[in-house]
Design a protein around this motif. Sequence first.
Motif, PDB file in Angstrom:
ATOM      1  N   LEU A  33       0.829  -1.201   0.000  1.00  0.00           N
ATOM      2  CA  LEU A  33       0.000   0.000   0.000  1.00  0.00           C
ATOM      3  C   LEU A  33       0.865   1.253   0.000  1.00  0.00           C
ATOM      4  CD1 LEU A  33      -2.887  -0.499   2.581  1.00  0.00           C
ATOM      5  CD2 LEU A  33      -3.058  -0.441   0.111  1.00  0.00           C
ATOM      6  N   THR A  34       0.421   2.252  -0.708  1.00  0.00           N
ATOM      7  CA  THR A  34       1.098   3.546  -0.652  1.00  0.00           C
ATOM      8  C   THR A  34       0.538   4.340   0.521  1.00  0.00           C
ATOM      9  OG1 THR A  34      -0.509   4.713  -2.020  1.00  0.00           O
ATOM     10  CG2 THR A  34       1.297   3.559  -3.170  1.00  0.00           C
ATOM     11  N   TRP A  35       1.230   5.375   0.873  1.00  0.00           N
ATOM     12  CA  TRP A  35       0.759   6.222   1.971  1.00  0.00           C
ATOM     13  C   TRP A  35      -0.562   6.882   1.606  1.00  0.00           C
ATOM     14  CZ3 TRP A  35       0.375  11.644   2.108  1.00  0.00           C
ATOM     15  CH2 TRP A  35       0.864  12.318   0.994  1.00  0.00           C
ATOM     16  N   LYS A  36      -0.753   7.196   0.344  1.00  0.00           N
ATOM     17  CA  LYS A  36      -2.012   7.810  -0.080  1.00  0.00           C
ATOM     18  C   LYS A  36      -3.158   6.823   0.026  1.00  0.00           C
ATOM     19  CE  LYS A  36       0.016  11.392  -2.939  1.00  0.00           C
ATOM     20  NZ  LYS A  36       0.159  11.986  -4.257  1.00  0.00           N
ATOM     21  N   GLN A  37      -2.921   5.579  -0.342  1.00  0.00           N
ATOM     22  CA  GLN A  37      -3.956   4.552  -0.190  1.00  0.00           C
ATOM     23  C   GLN A  37      -4.272   4.328   1.287  1.00  0.00           C
ATOM     24  OE1 GLN A  37      -1.739   1.570  -2.338  1.00  0.00           O
ATOM     25  NE2 GLN A  37      -3.134   1.695  -4.114  1.00  0.00           N
ATOM     26  N   ALA A  38      -3.250   4.294   2.122  1.00  0.00           N
ATOM     27  CA  ALA A  38      -3.444   4.072   3.555  1.00  0.00           C
ATOM     28  C   ALA A  38      -4.211   5.209   4.212  1.00  0.00           C
ATOM     29  CB  ALA A  38      -2.095   3.889   4.245  1.00  0.00           C
ATOM     30  N   ASN A  39      -4.151   6.391   3.616  1.00  0.00           N
ATOM     31  CA  ASN A  39      -4.846   7.564   4.159  1.00  0.00           C
ATOM     32  C   ASN A  39      -6.167   7.875   3.478  1.00  0.00           C
ATOM     33  OD1 ASN A  39      -3.275   8.597   6.307  1.00  0.00           O
ATOM     34  ND2 ASN A  39      -1.733   9.181   4.821  1.00  0.00           N
ATOM     35  N   LYS A  40      -6.522   7.110   2.477  1.00  0.00           N
ATOM     36  CA  LYS A  40      -7.750   7.377   1.724  1.00  0.00           C
ATOM     37  C   LYS A  40      -8.964   7.195   2.630  1.00  0.00           C
ATOM     38  CE  LYS A  40     -10.250   7.334  -2.225  1.00  0.00           C
ATOM     39  NZ  LYS A  40     -10.581   8.503  -2.934  1.00  0.00           N
ATOM     40  N   LYS A  41      -9.773   8.236   2.713  1.00  0.00           N
ATOM     41  CA  LYS A  41     -10.975   8.217   3.548  1.00  0.00           C
ATOM     42  C   LYS A  41     -12.141   7.678   2.718  1.00  0.00           C
ATOM     43  CE  LYS A  41     -13.007   9.439   7.428  1.00  0.00           C
ATOM     44  NZ  LYS A  41     -12.915   8.545   8.553  1.00  0.00           N
ATOM     45  N   ILE A  42     -12.763   6.640   3.219  1.00  0.00           N
ATOM     46  CA  ILE A  42     -13.951   6.057   2.593  1.00  0.00           C
ATOM     47  C   ILE A  42     -15.123   6.313   3.529  1.00  0.00           C
ATOM     48  CG2 ILE A  42     -15.059   3.934   1.777  1.00  0.00           C
ATOM     49  CD1 ILE A  42     -12.656   4.577   0.048  1.00  0.00           C
TER      50      ILE A  42
END
Length: 160
Positions: A33-42
């Motif tokens: 996972l990238t940091w952006k994926q890990a921080n993506k708010k769903i």
Amino acid sequence: MKQAKQISNRFREVILNGKWVSYTNYKDQLLNLTWKQANKKIESLNTISDLVFHINYYIAGVLNVFEGGPLDIRDKYSFNSTPIKSQNDWEELINTLWNNAEKFANLIESMPEKKLDEIFVDKKYGNYQRNINGIIEHSYYHLGQITLIKKMVLESEKQG
């Protein structure tokens, strides 16, 4: 196999290397996972990085007790994560989890069998075995969330 070794193996399965219960583990879910994926708010769900911080918070807190320190963690702080602003921040967070998990597992494994039945910090918390099993169960609970949120994040990327 002694009980402490079995419990240690169960802990390693959920965090580091197992596939038996859920056919995955934290390492499998997080490594690519990238940091952006890990921080993506769903919607209103926690982010993956928030959940990783949360589970590591408890592992680190109990690890501190195993190493002779006080139990100084509090539920109200368990989601007070430092913002992840780069891939380096993300890798630092997950590497902290891997390191704490390995120390935690090693200390369980080396625990005398009688220690598992001893009171953990205060009688109200039960014994060591109960608290270790609680960490394992808590980890599986959040692993399920991480797995589902990851699927949602990856699907949202496909949809643009």
